[in-house]
Design a protein around this motif. Structure first.
Motif, PDB file in Angstrom:
ATOM      1  N   PRO A  92       0.827  -1.201   0.000  1.00 39.69           N
ATOM      2  CA  PRO A  92       0.000   0.000   0.000  1.00 39.69           C
ATOM      3  C   PRO A  92       0.868   1.261   0.000  1.00 39.69           C
ATOM      4  O   PRO A  92       2.063   1.185   0.288  1.00 39.69           O
ATOM      5  CB  PRO A  92      -0.788  -0.122   1.299  1.00 39.69           C
ATOM      6  CG  PRO A  92       0.075  -0.937   2.200  1.00 39.69           C
ATOM      7  CD  PRO A  92       0.822  -1.880   1.308  1.00 39.69           C
ATOM      8  N   ILE A  93       0.250   2.378  -0.286  1.00 41.63           N
ATOM      9  CA  ILE A  93       0.996   3.633  -0.274  1.00 41.63           C
ATOM     10  C   ILE A  93       1.413   3.927   1.176  1.00 41.63           C
ATOM     11  O   ILE A  93       0.792   3.448   2.117  1.00 41.63           O
ATOM     12  CB  ILE A  93       0.180   4.796  -0.877  1.00 41.63           C
ATOM     13  CG1 ILE A  93      -1.118   5.033  -0.087  1.00 41.63           C
ATOM     14  CG2 ILE A  93      -0.106   4.545  -2.358  1.00 41.63           C
ATOM     15  CD1 ILE A  93      -1.862   6.285  -0.485  1.00 41.63           C
ATOM     16  N   ALA A  94       2.471   4.714   1.315  1.00 42.70           N
ATOM     17  CA  ALA A  94       3.045   4.981   2.644  1.00 42.70           C
ATOM     18  C   ALA A  94       2.027   5.553   3.623  1.00 42.70           C
ATOM     19  O   ALA A  94       2.001   5.172   4.799  1.00 42.70           O
ATOM     20  CB  ALA A  94       4.243   5.917   2.511  1.00 42.70           C
ATOM     21  N   ALA A  95       1.170   6.443   3.159  1.00 41.48           N
ATOM     22  CA  ALA A  95       0.184   7.070   4.055  1.00 41.48           C
ATOM     23  C   ALA A  95      -0.820   6.059   4.594  1.00 41.48           C
ATOM     24  O   ALA A  95      -1.326   6.204   5.705  1.00 41.48           O
ATOM     25  CB  ALA A  95      -0.558   8.182   3.318  1.00 41.48           C
ATOM     26  N   ARG A  96      -1.084   5.021   3.832  1.00 44.94           N
ATOM     27  CA  ARG A  96      -2.080   4.020   4.249  1.00 44.94           C
ATOM     28  C   ARG A  96      -1.436   2.836   4.984  1.00 44.94           C
ATOM     29  O   ARG A  96      -2.148   2.055   5.625  1.00 44.94           O
ATOM     30  CB  ARG A  96      -2.833   3.521   3.007  1.00 44.94           C
ATOM     31  CG  ARG A  96      -4.057   2.730   3.385  1.00 44.94           C
ATOM     32  CD  ARG A  96      -5.098   2.711   2.285  1.00 44.94           C
ATOM     33  NE  ARG A  96      -6.308   2.103   2.791  1.00 44.94           N
ATOM     34  CZ  ARG A  96      -6.646   0.837   2.594  1.00 44.94           C
ATOM     35  NH1 ARG A  96      -5.893   0.042   1.891  1.00 44.94           N
ATOM     36  NH2 ARG A  96      -7.761   0.362   3.096  1.00 44.94           N
ATOM     37  N   PHE A 145     -10.890   8.110  11.626  1.00 42.30           N
ATOM     38  CA  PHE A 145     -11.600   9.268  12.151  1.00 42.30           C
ATOM     39  C   PHE A 145     -10.819   9.926  13.284  1.00 42.30           C
ATOM     40  O   PHE A 145     -10.763  11.145  13.370  1.00 42.30           O
ATOM     41  CB  PHE A 145     -13.010   8.891  12.623  1.00 42.30           C
ATOM     42  CG  PHE A 145     -14.034   8.922  11.536  1.00 42.30           C
ATOM     43  CD1 PHE A 145     -14.462  10.119  10.976  1.00 42.30           C
ATOM     44  CD2 PHE A 145     -14.573   7.742  11.049  1.00 42.30           C
ATOM     45  CE1 PHE A 145     -15.404  10.149   9.963  1.00 42.30           C
ATOM     46  CE2 PHE A 145     -15.518   7.763  10.038  1.00 42.30           C
ATOM     47  CZ  PHE A 145     -15.935   8.963   9.488  1.00 42.30           C
ATOM     48  N   ILE A 146     -10.198   9.121  14.132  1.00 36.85           N
ATOM     49  CA  ILE A 146      -9.432   9.665  15.253  1.00 36.85           C
ATOM     50  C   ILE A 146      -8.251  10.496  14.769  1.00 36.85           C
ATOM     51  O   ILE A 146      -7.973  11.576  15.289  1.00 36.85           O
ATOM     52  CB  ILE A 146      -8.958   8.529  16.192  1.00 36.85           C
ATOM     53  CG1 ILE A 146     -10.165   7.919  16.917  1.00 36.85           C
ATOM     54  CG2 ILE A 146      -7.919   9.037  17.189  1.00 36.85           C
ATOM     55  CD1 ILE A 146      -9.871   6.627  17.656  1.00 36.85           C
ATOM     56  N   PHE A 147      -7.539   9.995  13.746  1.00 39.26           N
ATOM     57  CA  PHE A 147      -6.322  10.659  13.291  1.00 39.26           C
ATOM     58  C   PHE A 147      -6.495  11.486  12.013  1.00 39.26           C
ATOM     59  O   PHE A 147      -5.512  11.910  11.420  1.00 39.26           O
ATOM     60  CB  PHE A 147      -5.208   9.627  13.089  1.00 39.26           C
ATOM     61  CG  PHE A 147      -4.731   9.027  14.375  1.00 39.26           C
ATOM     62  CD1 PHE A 147      -3.963   9.756  15.247  1.00 39.26           C
ATOM     63  CD2 PHE A 147      -5.081   7.726  14.713  1.00 39.26           C
ATOM     64  CE1 PHE A 147      -3.530   9.220  16.454  1.00 39.26           C
ATOM     65  CE2 PHE A 147      -4.651   7.168  15.913  1.00 39.26           C
ATOM     66  CZ  PHE A 147      -3.878   7.916  16.787  1.00 39.26           C
ATOM     67  N   GLN A 148      -7.736  11.747  11.596  1.00 38.69           N
ATOM     68  CA  GLN A 148      -7.920  12.440  10.325  1.00 38.69           C
ATOM     69  C   GLN A 148      -7.381  13.868  10.327  1.00 38.69           C
ATOM     70  O   GLN A 148      -7.030  14.395   9.269  1.00 38.69           O
ATOM     71  CB  GLN A 148      -9.369  12.393   9.874  1.00 38.69           C
ATOM     72  CG  GLN A 148     -10.342  13.186  10.668  1.00 38.69           C
ATOM     73  CD  GLN A 148     -11.751  12.993  10.104  1.00 38.69           C
ATOM     74  OE1 GLN A 148     -11.939  12.403   9.052  1.00 38.69           O
ATOM     75  NE2 GLN A 148     -12.727  13.489  10.823  1.00 38.69           N
ATOM     76  N   VAL A 150      -4.510  14.745  11.413  1.00 39.59           N
ATOM     77  CA  VAL A 150      -3.055  14.707  11.196  1.00 39.59           C
ATOM     78  C   VAL A 150      -2.646  13.728  10.091  1.00 39.59           C
ATOM     79  O   VAL A 150      -1.470  13.462   9.908  1.00 39.59           O
ATOM     80  CB  VAL A 150      -2.307  14.335  12.504  1.00 39.59           C
ATOM     81  CG1 VAL A 150      -2.474  15.430  13.542  1.00 39.59           C
ATOM     82  CG2 VAL A 150      -2.763  12.991  13.033  1.00 39.59           C
ATOM     83  N   SER A 151      -3.609  13.198   9.365  1.00 39.59           N
ATOM     84  CA  SER A 151      -3.316  12.190   8.353  1.00 39.59           C
ATOM     85  C   SER A 151      -3.997  12.529   7.038  1.00 39.59           C
ATOM     86  O   SER A 151      -5.042  13.200   7.017  1.00 39.59           O
ATOM     87  CB  SER A 151      -3.797  10.818   8.838  1.00 39.59           C
ATOM     88  OG  SER A 151      -3.680   9.872   7.813  1.00 39.59           O
ATOM     89  N   VAL A 152      -3.420  12.036   5.960  1.00 41.12           N
ATOM     90  CA  VAL A 152      -4.065  12.215   4.656  1.00 41.12           C
ATOM     91  C   VAL A 152      -5.182  11.185   4.464  1.00 41.12           C
ATOM     92  O   VAL A 152      -5.975  11.310   3.547  1.00 41.12           O
ATOM     93  CB  VAL A 152      -3.046  12.105   3.495  1.00 41.12           C
ATOM     94  CG1 VAL A 152      -2.016  13.213   3.590  1.00 41.12           C
ATOM     95  CG2 VAL A 152      -2.374  10.751   3.463  1.00 41.12           C
ATOM     96  N   VAL A 153      -5.228  10.173   5.312  1.00 47.26           N
ATOM     97  CA  VAL A 153      -6.292   9.168   5.251  1.00 47.26           C
ATOM     98  C   VAL A 153      -7.457   9.685   6.099  1.00 47.26           C
ATOM     99  O   VAL A 153      -7.383   9.723   7.316  1.00 47.26           O
ATOM    100  CB  VAL A 153      -5.804   7.792   5.767  1.00 47.26           C
ATOM    101  CG1 VAL A 153      -6.914   6.770   5.727  1.00 47.26           C
ATOM    102  CG2 VAL A 153      -4.599   7.323   4.970  1.00 47.26           C
ATOM    103  N   LYS A 154      -8.512  10.110   5.432  1.00 51.80           N
ATOM    104  CA  LYS A 154      -9.662  10.722   6.103  1.00 51.80           C
ATOM    105  C   LYS A 154     -10.772   9.705   6.350  1.00 51.80           C
ATOM    106  O   LYS A 154     -10.975   8.781   5.560  1.00 51.80           O
ATOM    107  CB  LYS A 154     -10.222  11.871   5.260  1.00 51.80           C
ATOM    108  CG  LYS A 154      -9.193  12.945   4.931  1.00 51.80           C
ATOM    109  CD  LYS A 154      -8.701  13.644   6.164  1.00 51.80           C
ATOM    110  CE  LYS A 154      -7.710  14.752   5.785  1.00 51.80           C
ATOM    111  NZ  LYS A 154      -6.915  15.180   6.895  1.00 51.80           N
TER     112      LYS A 154
END
Length: 192
Positions: A92-96, A145-148, A150-154
């Motif tokens: 997977p991509i690094a962000a995911r 949802f908790i980390f949205q 600070v993350s690109v994964v929304k």
């Protein structure tokens, strides 16, 4: 299941660990290879639709137990990321990656918790697969949802991915129990 069979055969601990490690490596390799095939035949959207890495991890948990299932769940996306990064197309991509590690770790752990019961009763494979999928997907959604902030994964994007992955979930619900039942039959037959 495998641990129970090896214990019933009085296999010593060193050999038992070696066999479980070998099976774990094979499951991780399958979890790395299967998404590659899906992407070749179904394109880049095939991963989100068919969830090919999830199937080997749930299968590994059912076969190997909770601890080994947890390890397979952690190692599968990590090994895939490292190998595909060498080809400059990380999956997977690094962000995911952290989210997939967590989600697949839960898949392997939860399905693994049912491993010994599956050996006793083949129908237990269904609650194992359903529980693993539900808890893994819910944890992915909750963490997103908790980390949205600070993350690109929304969270909303994850919810859309979960909805788009219904075909993969149906495949897992259909295929994993069949494979586990066949392996259970072979292990029980071999154990008699």
């Amino acid at each position: 299941m495998l641990d129970l069979v090896l214990s019933q055969r009085n296999i010593n601990t060193k050999v038992k660990i070696s066999i479980q490690a070998l099976v774990s490596i094979l499951v991780v390799l399958l979890a790395v290879a299967l998404p590659q095939f899906v992407h070749i035949f179904a394109g880049s959207a095939g991963g989100v639709t068919y969830l090919p890495m999830y199937l080997p991890v749930i299968l590994g948990g059912c076969l190997l137990g909770a601890y080994w299932g947890l390890g397979v769940g952690i190692m599968s996306p990590l090994v895939s990321f490292l190998l595909t990064s060498l080809m400059e197309n990380p999956m997977p991509i690094a962000a995911r990656l952290p989210y997939m590690i967590m989600e697949l770790a839960i898949f392997g752990l939860v399905s693994g918790l049912f491993s010994k019961k599956i050996f006793e009763n083949k129908w237990i494979v269904y609650p194992a697969v359903i529980s693993a999928i539900l808890l893994g997907r819910l944890s992915f959604l909750a963490i997103s949802f908790i980390f949205q902030s600070v993350s690109v994964v929304k969270g909303n994007a994850v919810w859309t991915q979960i909805l788009n992955g219904y075909m993969g979930v149906l495949i897992q619900l259909a295929v994993v129990p069949v494979i586990v039942t066949i392996l259970r039959h072979l292990l029980k037959k071999d154990n008699e």
